[in-house]
Design a protein around this motif. Sequence first.
Motif, short mmCIF file in Angstrom:
data_model
loop_
_atom_site.label_atom_id
_atom_site.label_comp_id
_atom_site.label_asym_id
_atom_site.label_seq_id
_atom_site.Cartn_x
_atom_site.Cartn_y
_atom_site.Cartn_z
N SER A 174 0.68 -1.40 0.55
CA SER A 174 0.09 -0.14 -0.41
C SER A 174 0.88 1.23 -0.34
O SER A 174 0.52 1.83 -0.82
N GLU A 175 1.87 1.59 1.21
CA GLU A 175 3.03 1.64 0.54
C GLU A 175 3.64 2.62 -0.43
O GLU A 175 3.52 3.62 -0.91
N TYR A 176 4.52 1.44 -0.96
CA TYR A 176 4.26 1.61 -2.00
C TYR A 176 3.88 1.86 -3.42
O TYR A 176 4.31 2.71 -4.24
N PHE A 177 2.61 0.85 -3.60
CA PHE A 177 1.65 2.08 -4.53
C PHE A 177 1.34 3.99 -4.22
O PHE A 177 1.18 4.47 -5.54
N GLU A 178 1.42 3.56 -2.95
CA GLU A 178 1.05 4.71 -2.56
C GLU A 178 1.87 6.25 -3.34
O GLU A 178 1.81 7.50 -4.04
N THR A 179 3.15 5.80 -3.20
CA THR A 179 4.37 6.52 -3.48
C THR A 179 4.29 6.85 -5.05
O THR A 179 5.03 7.92 -5.47
N LEU A 180 3.92 5.25 -6.10
CA LEU A 180 3.79 5.57 -7.12
C LEU A 180 2.63 6.50 -7.80
O LEU A 180 3.02 7.09 -8.88
N LYS A 181 1.67 6.74 -6.78
CA LYS A 181 0.56 7.66 -7.29
C LYS A 181 0.79 8.90 -7.12
O LYS A 181 0.88 10.11 -8.21
N GLU A 182 2.27 9.36 -5.88
CA GLU A 182 2.21 10.38 -5.56
C GLU A 182 3.16 10.67 -7.08
O GLU A 182 3.40 11.71 -7.73
#
Length: 70
Positions: free
Chosen positions: A44-52
């Motif tokens: 979840s943290e990884y995909f949030e970083t990708l989204k940002e």
Amino acid sequence: MTVKDFLIGAACGAAAVAILKTPTFRKGCASLIAAGLQLKEDASEYFETLKEDAEDVQAEKKASAKSAQA
């Protein structure tokens, strides 16, 4: 289905229940679930970083397009 098959099935079921109730099995299951939850959190943290990062790239592209028009 014969009586022998039924007894084998009943014995396997009883053995499975006995194994499921052992503290070692419970600890193993708890560890596995904890690892799964940690993996979910990390993903979840990884995909949030990708989204940002994607939003930053999009904003830079829009700003670049506006400055090219001006």
